[in-house]
Design an enzyme around this catalytic site. Structure first.
Site, PDB file in Angstrom:
ATOM      1  N   GLY A  23       0.807  -1.220   0.000  1.00 13.99           N
ATOM      2  CA  GLY A  23       0.000   0.000   0.000  1.00 13.99           C
ATOM      3  C   GLY A  23       0.831   1.258   0.000  1.00 13.99           C
ATOM      4  O   GLY A  23       0.556   2.201   0.739  1.00 13.99           O
ATOM      5  N   ALA A  24       1.854   1.297  -0.864  1.00 12.03           N
ATOM      6  CA  ALA A  24       2.857   2.368  -0.763  1.00 12.03           C
ATOM      7  C   ALA A  24       2.721   3.442  -1.835  1.00 12.03           C
ATOM      8  O   ALA A  24       3.636   4.241  -2.011  1.00 12.03           O
ATOM      9  CB  ALA A  24       4.259   1.752  -0.832  1.00 12.03           C
ATOM     10  N   THR A  26       0.337   5.832  -1.833  1.00 12.42           N
ATOM     11  CA  THR A  26      -0.170   7.057  -1.216  1.00 12.42           C
ATOM     12  C   THR A  26       0.043   6.986   0.299  1.00 12.42           C
ATOM     13  O   THR A  26       0.385   5.938   0.848  1.00 12.42           O
ATOM     14  CB  THR A  26      -1.685   7.253  -1.457  1.00 12.42           C
ATOM     15  OG1 THR A  26      -2.393   6.135  -0.887  1.00 12.42           O
ATOM     16  CG2 THR A  26      -2.014   7.364  -2.936  1.00 12.42           C
ATOM     17  N   GLY A  27      -0.199   8.112   0.953  1.00 15.05           N
ATOM     18  CA  GLY A  27      -0.305   8.148   2.411  1.00 15.05           C
ATOM     19  C   GLY A  27       0.879   7.628   3.182  1.00 15.05           C
ATOM     20  O   GLY A  27       2.042   7.883   2.855  1.00 15.05           O
ATOM     21  N   GLY A  29       2.117   4.609   3.575  1.00 17.30           N
ATOM     22  CA  GLY A  29       3.021   3.709   2.873  1.00 17.30           C
ATOM     23  C   GLY A  29       3.976   4.447   1.968  1.00 17.30           C
ATOM     24  O   GLY A  29       5.168   4.111   1.888  1.00 17.30           O
ATOM     25  N   TYR A 173     -13.793  -2.944  11.357  1.00 16.98           N
ATOM     26  CA  TYR A 173     -12.444  -2.369  11.261  1.00 16.98           C
ATOM     27  C   TYR A 173     -11.671  -2.644  12.547  1.00 16.98           C
ATOM     28  O   TYR A 173     -10.495  -3.029  12.505  1.00 16.98           O
ATOM     29  CB  TYR A 173     -12.527  -0.862  11.003  1.00 16.98           C
ATOM     30  CG  TYR A 173     -11.173  -0.208  10.811  1.00 16.98           C
ATOM     31  CD1 TYR A 173     -10.383  -0.521   9.711  1.00 16.98           C
ATOM     32  CD2 TYR A 173     -10.690   0.721  11.724  1.00 16.98           C
ATOM     33  CE1 TYR A 173      -9.136   0.070   9.531  1.00 16.98           C
ATOM     34  CE2 TYR A 173      -9.457   1.331  11.551  1.00 16.98           C
ATOM     35  CZ  TYR A 173      -8.682   1.007  10.447  1.00 16.98           C
ATOM     36  OH  TYR A 173      -7.443   1.593  10.274  1.00 16.98           O
TER      37      TYR A 173
END
Length: 301
Positions: A23-24, A26-27, A29, A173
């Site tokens: 998950g790199a 955006t954000g 990551g 979650y």
């Protein structure tokens, strides 16, 4: 361990190390991978959208490549792990960062509830399939990114793991983020009993301003837009607990890092405590067994 203002400048030289970050693009990551690349690591962005991943890699500089990984598909997880083992027979850092939050009820390609299937089961399988590439590497680490939400309406609902009877996106979650910690601690227990220096460590970003909040209820998003500078922190700050867990030479297996400010919402990273529930050995072991059964992935430890 020092509680001084640990920053990205404290990340040691990473030349010669291989880091895989899920998950790199955006954000959190993105910020994690960027710092590792800037410090010399060979970085793989394991992402669902390879075009966005390539765009992210081009903004980082350094030795950065992209691997397609859809954590909501066990087929994709297996294909990604096989490709990575072929290209990188040794891995120093595996950072399980990707996640989805507060989504409407959906299922993965394998029929798992989306948040549990992506945040926990996808990473469980990915880690298990890559672990043989970490075990022989001196000082290698698995870093799992959890959340303060592991305390919010969180429990492992073994009688309805996939939320088929009823669904609460907040509780689902919370279950997935509690599962991240239970997994980390059980993995560390197994690693400690194995002839390896590999360790498992957990981290959480506090309340960081990233795309992850896009499914948050509209009134909450509106409040964050008005007072976001007070309640949240930038993604670059939110990535610091992960970076410390991944690179601080003083880190020990089974530790958990988060922001040092009030409520662990923001601030510089330090070692923090997780809930009593996350340390329940019986739940750790039961979740591990169920996760192996659901994913078909058996760990080498």
């Amino acid at each position: 361990m020092s509680s001084t203002r640990w920053t990205a400048g404290d990340v040691p030289d990473q030349h010669g190390r291989v880091a895989v970050v899920t998950g790199a693009n955006t954000g959190l990551g993105f910020e994690t991978a960027k710092v590792l690349a800037q410090r010399g690591a060979t970085v793989v962005l394991a992402v669902r959208d390879v075009e966005k991943g390539a765009a992210a890699a081009s903004r980082m500089g350094g030795d950065v490549s992209v691997q397609r990984l859809d954590l909501s598909s066990l087929t994709s997880v297996r294909e990604a792990a096989e490709a990575l083992r072929g290209r990188h027979p040794r891995i120093d850092l595996l950072i399980d960062n990707a996640g989805v939050m507060y989504t409407p009820r959906q299922t993965t390609q394998d029929g798992f509830e989306l948040q549990f299937g992506t945040n926990h089961l996808g990473h469980f399988a990915f880690t298990g399939l890559l672990l043989d590439a970490l075990l022989p590497v001196e000082g290698s680490r698995v870093v799992v990114v959890s959340s303060v939400a592991h305390r919010i309406r969180a429990a492992i609902h073994f009688d309805d793991l996939q939320w088929e009877r009823s669904y609460s996106k907040v509780a689902a979650y919370g279950q997935s983020k509690l599962a991240n910690l239970l997994f980390t601690y059980e993995l560390q227990r197994r690693l400690a009993a194995h002839p390896t220096s590999t360790v498992a460590v957990a981290a959480h970003p506090g309340v960081s301003n990233t795309e992850l909040v896009r499914h948050t209820p509209a009134p909450v998003r509106a409040l964050m837009d008005r007072v976001g500078n007070v309640l949240t922190q930038p993604a670059a700050m939110g990535a610091l607990p992960t970076l410390r867990a991944a690179t601080d030479p003083a880190v020990l297996g089974g530790q958990y890092f988060g922001p040092s400010g009030a409520g662990e919402a923001r601030g510089y990273p330090r070692q923090v405590a997780s809930s009593d529930q996350s340390h329940d050995l019986a739940v750790q072991r039961r979740l591990w067994a169920v996760s192996e059964e659901l994913t078909g992935v058996v760990f080498p430890v």
